[in-house]
Structures are given as C-alpha cells and as structure tokens.
Scaffold this motif. Structure first.
Motif, PDB file in Angstrom:
ATOM      1  N   THR A 205       0.917  -1.187  -0.122  1.00 39.99           N
ATOM      2  CA  THR A 205       0.004  -0.078  -0.195  1.00 39.99           C
ATOM      3  C   THR A 205       0.927   1.318  -0.162  1.00 39.99           C
ATOM      4  O   THR A 205       0.536   2.074  -0.677  1.00 39.99           O
ATOM      5  N   LEU A 206       2.132   1.223   0.910  1.00 45.08           N
ATOM      6  CA  LEU A 206       2.780   2.446   0.928  1.00 45.08           C
ATOM      7  C   LEU A 206       3.996   2.436   0.082  1.00 45.08           C
ATOM      8  O   LEU A 206       4.963   3.154   0.145  1.00 45.08           O
ATOM      9  N   ALA A 207       4.113   1.519  -1.145  1.00 45.47           N
ATOM     10  CA  ALA A 207       5.371   1.531  -1.847  1.00 45.47           C
ATOM     11  C   ALA A 207       5.381   2.843  -2.565  1.00 45.47           C
ATOM     12  O   ALA A 207       4.511   3.791  -2.958  1.00 45.47           O
ATOM     13  N   GLY A 208       6.714   3.419  -2.433  1.00 48.14           N
ATOM     14  CA  GLY A 208       7.106   4.748  -3.067  1.00 48.14           C
ATOM     15  C   GLY A 208       7.014   5.639  -2.145  1.00 48.14           C
ATOM     16  O   GLY A 208       7.291   7.059  -2.420  1.00 48.14           O
ATOM     17  N   CYS A 209       6.358   5.597  -0.763  1.00 50.29           N
ATOM     18  CA  CYS A 209       5.868   6.592   0.062  1.00 50.29           C
ATOM     19  C   CYS A 209       7.157   6.664   1.073  1.00 50.29           C
ATOM     20  O   CYS A 209       7.947   5.636   1.538  1.00 50.29           O
ATOM     21  N   THR A 210       7.395   7.919   1.691  1.00 49.88           N
ATOM     22  CA  THR A 210       8.475   7.984   2.695  1.00 49.88           C
ATOM     23  C   THR A 210       7.709   8.026   4.044  1.00 49.88           C
ATOM     24  O   THR A 210       6.697   8.658   4.305  1.00 49.88           O
ATOM     25  N   VAL A 211       7.718   6.939   4.822  1.00 50.23           N
ATOM     26  CA  VAL A 211       6.852   6.719   6.164  1.00 50.23           C
ATOM     27  C   VAL A 211       7.630   7.132   7.243  1.00 50.23           C
ATOM     28  O   VAL A 211       8.951   6.860   7.594  1.00 50.23           O
ATOM     29  N   SER A 212       7.012   7.668   8.394  1.00 48.57           N
ATOM     30  CA  SER A 212       7.317   8.222   9.447  1.00 48.57           C
ATOM     31  C   SER A 212       6.615   8.088  10.646  1.00 48.57           C
ATOM     32  O   SER A 212       5.261   8.090  10.378  1.00 48.57           O
ATOM     33  N   HIS A 213       7.171   8.184  11.891  1.00 47.29           N
ATOM     34  CA  HIS A 213       6.230   8.069  12.912  1.00 47.29           C
ATOM     35  C   HIS A 213       6.312   9.452  13.670  1.00 47.29           C
ATOM     36  O   HIS A 213       5.665   9.393  14.979  1.00 47.29           O
ATOM     37  N   ASP A 214       7.167  10.344  13.194  1.00 48.77           N
ATOM     38  CA  ASP A 214       7.320  11.540  13.989  1.00 48.77           C
ATOM     39  C   ASP A 214       6.606  12.623  13.089  1.00 48.77           C
ATOM     40  O   ASP A 214       7.232  12.987  12.068  1.00 48.77           O
ATOM     41  N   LEU A 215       5.514  13.122  13.489  1.00 55.05           N
ATOM     42  CA  LEU A 215       4.714  14.181  12.774  1.00 55.05           C
ATOM     43  C   LEU A 215       5.704  15.492  12.444  1.00 55.05           C
ATOM     44  O   LEU A 215       5.435  15.925  11.555  1.00 55.05           O
ATOM     45  N   ASP A 216       6.210  16.085  13.417  1.00 58.73           N
ATOM     46  CA  ASP A 216       7.038  17.461  13.258  1.00 58.73           C
ATOM     47  C   ASP A 216       8.057  17.252  12.362  1.00 58.73           C
ATOM     48  O   ASP A 216       8.204  18.016  11.537  1.00 58.73           O
ATOM     49  N   ALA A 217       8.801  16.043  12.330  1.00 61.49           N
ATOM     50  CA  ALA A 217       9.695  15.775  11.149  1.00 61.49           C
ATOM     51  C   ALA A 217       9.088  15.780   9.610  1.00 61.49           C
ATOM     52  O   ALA A 217       9.604  16.135   8.849  1.00 61.49           O
ATOM     53  N   ALA A 218       7.800  14.949   9.956  1.00 65.31           N
ATOM     54  CA  ALA A 218       7.369  14.815   8.599  1.00 65.31           C
ATOM     55  C   ALA A 218       6.711  15.871   8.111  1.00 65.31           C
ATOM     56  O   ALA A 218       6.516  15.964   6.813  1.00 65.31           O
ATOM     57  N   LEU A 219       6.328  17.101   8.756  1.00 71.67           N
ATOM     58  CA  LEU A 219       5.664  18.024   8.408  1.00 71.67           C
ATOM     59  C   LEU A 219       6.762  18.978   7.546  1.00 71.67           C
ATOM     60  O   LEU A 219       6.495  19.800   6.764  1.00 71.67           O
ATOM     61  N   GLU A 220       7.905  18.943   7.786  1.00 68.66           N
ATOM     62  CA  GLU A 220       8.961  19.634   7.303  1.00 68.66           C
ATOM     63  C   GLU A 220       8.709  20.112   5.771  1.00 68.66           C
ATOM     64  O   GLU A 220       9.201  19.105   4.972  1.00 68.66           O
ATOM     65  N   GLY A 221       8.552  21.229   5.451  1.00 69.08           N
ATOM     66  CA  GLY A 221       8.368  21.741   4.112  1.00 69.08           C
ATOM     67  C   GLY A 221       7.283  21.093   3.154  1.00 69.08           C
ATOM     68  O   GLY A 221       7.180  21.425   1.963  1.00 69.08           O
ATOM     69  N   VAL A 222       6.045  20.467   3.796  1.00 71.38           N
ATOM     70  CA  VAL A 222       5.207  19.702   2.835  1.00 71.38           C
ATOM     71  C   VAL A 222       4.238  20.791   2.265  1.00 71.38           C
ATOM     72  O   VAL A 222       4.120  21.867   2.919  1.00 71.38           O
TER      73      VAL A 222
END
Length: 316
Positions: A205-222
């Motif tokens: 399902t998540l093929a090609g996605c960057t997966v994270s458990h840290d929302l603050d880090a995942a939010l950077e620059g989106v």
C-alpha cells in the motif's frame, strides 16, 4: 507519444482509481472543473434513473451524489436500508437486480465489505453502471478525485513539484488508498505518510512513500497535508492508547503547521474529530480546504455520473 496507460477508454463502472489511466483521471478532473465553473449540460441525464444504494451510513458522499444526479436532470431513488427488504434477508445482489428491473441504470453503492461493490458490478446487467461510494477499507474513488481536484486548484496541475503528507489511520482508510493511487498516477513529487506503527498497513500500500512516526519531522516543508479521521473503534482494539495521546503525537495544531511550507494547504475527508486529529484553529483557518473539498465533491460526482451514463466526456 501516448503510452497504453494514457489511452482514454469508455468507463463502464468506477470501482477504484488504482488502474484508472492517467488520461481518464485528468479528463474527469477537467470535466469536474467545468461544473465548478458553472458550465456543462445540466440536463445530460434527463430521463435516467439513479439509485443511491447505501448499506453503510454517510452524510457528505450520499448527499453530494444525490445533488449531483439531480443537477444533471436524473431521477434519484434514495435507498433506505433500515426500511428495505434486506431486513428480511434479501441479499445485496437481489436488491440490486430488483431495482435494476425497474429501469434504474445507475447505482451509487456503499458497503462495509471489501470488494462488495465490484461483486455487484459483476452481477449487473448490460447498460447498468455502478460507482463505488466506499467499500470496506479498499476504495473510495470519488473522494480521491475530489481531493485531487481540490489540490490541483490550490497548487496547479504539475503534481511533480508537490510534497504531500498523509497523516493518521492509513491502515483502515479507503480514502488514503484512493488518494495514494491518484497521487501516484498524477506523478506527485514526494508522498509522505505519518502514523503510529499500529495504524500503518502491511503489504505494498505504501510503496514509494516515505514513512515516518514523527509528525513534526514529517511536516517539514510539505505543500499539502491530508489528515485522516481516527476511527474511534481502534481504541477498543488497542491500536490507540487514548484520544489525548493520539492528539499529542499526531494531532495537527497551528504551531505544528508552521513546520510545513508557508503556503501549505490542509485537507480532511470528514467527518472531523475536532481536537483529536485536528484543532478548530486549523480546521477553520485560512489554510484549510475542508469545505472546498465538500463543494468540489458535487462537481466531481457530476462528472463521474455524466461519464458513466451520459456518453463520452465533452469539453466545456
């Protein structure tokens, strides 16, 4: 030169976005934009009967399909499962074939079982078209389309420049799956997914996605955030410790939103659990596109119904 994926072919049903050709997806978005702009034939489906066959509760999807069909001039039958013969043991297949025998040509179907709408489509007669309005945790194609239309309006047609973040219960979300199919087809530059490990799907399902458990880090620059509803029953399954803990770790607040690009947009398919996955300040703030998603839902569903039941897509 077009590839096979870009060949535009007539649609019989709309069950998923997974294998929908890019050219067909873009054509549906273009047609929906015509309706947003007040153009298009408002009598394209005059004399055609459409039934909203919902075996699961819905507000936004059901009402917007009803309104879309009415705006195209169709006759709309609203199926109420609580007063139907399904309470007497009639199968969904027999219900479909019974209503079909009355001359109904279009069915908008929602069900809580994976693959149930595809099974009904296989049983439908020639000339009958089905739209999947959500089946289990598998697909919700018109939600995926309206999300892409909303994102395109806000950020332009070149998805290769976009960094998109999906947050929340991806494991159980048919919306997330349809959004992921569409984002890949449209060539999104980067797709990020953030969720607790217990709410992430297995498989590809998540093929090609960057997966994270840290929302603050995942939010950077989106550039865009797609927040998902936390299905409260997951707490009973032990997948989430508490609503407070979930909000602390994965809830979108105004301060957290500052980690994203300054012009980032926020989306949510609804219904929103305010104070859980998103705060009032963000949901009602200037970067929120939640109500635009709802408005676009009518136009997208007009485009889908017209395409399935009214003939080939036409320019504005």
């Amino acid at each position: 030169m077009n590839t096979a994926k870009d060949v535009l072919e007539p649609l019989r049903h709309l069950l998923s976005l997974e294998h929908l050709p890019r050219a067909q997806l873009i054509a549906l978005l273009d047609r929906a934009q015509c309706f947003v702009d007040g153009e298009g034939d408002r009598a394209a489906l005059a004399g055609i009967a459409i039934c909203t066959l919902f075996f699961e509760a819905s507000t936004r999807t059901r009402l917007s399909f009803q309104l879309a069909a009415q705006r195209l001039g169709a006759d709309v039958l609203n199926f109420d499962v609580s007063t139907s013969s399904t309470r007497k043991g009639e199968t969904a297949r027999d219900t479909l074939r019974t209503i079909e025998a009355m001359g109904v040509r279009g069915f908008v179907v929602r069900d809580n079982e994976d693959g149930s709408v595809a099974a009904l489509a296989a049983a439908a007669g020639p000339g009958t078209a089905l739209v999947n309005a959500g089946d289990g945790r598998s697909d919700h194609p018109t939600q995926g389309l309206l999300d892409m239309l909303t994102l395109r309006q806000a950020k332009g047609a070149d998805f290769s420049r976009l960094r998109v973040l999906i947050v929340g219960d991806v494991k159980h979300s048919r919306v997330a799956r349809s959004d992921l199919h569409a984002l890949r087809t449209l060539g999104a530059g980067e797709i990020r997914v953030c969720a607790p490990p217990s709410l992430l799907p297995v498989g590809d399902t998540l093929a090609g996605c960057t997966v994270s458990h840290d929302l603050d880090a995942a939010l950077e620059g989106v550039d865009a955030l797609m927040m998902l509803r936390l299905q409260r029953e997951r707490m009973e399954e032990g997948l989430v410790s508490s609503l407070e803990d979930y909000h602390r770790d994965y809830g979108l607040t105004a301060s957290r939103l500052r980690h994203a690009a300054p012009d980032a947009v926020v989306m949510h398919p609804g219904p929103i659990n305010r104070g859980v996955e998103i705060t009032d300040e963000v949901a009602d703030g200037p970067q929120s596109l939640v109500l635009r998603q709802v408005r676009n839902g009518v136009a997208v569903r007009m485009a889908v119904l017209e395409t399935l039941l009214g003939g080939p897509l036409r320019p504005c």
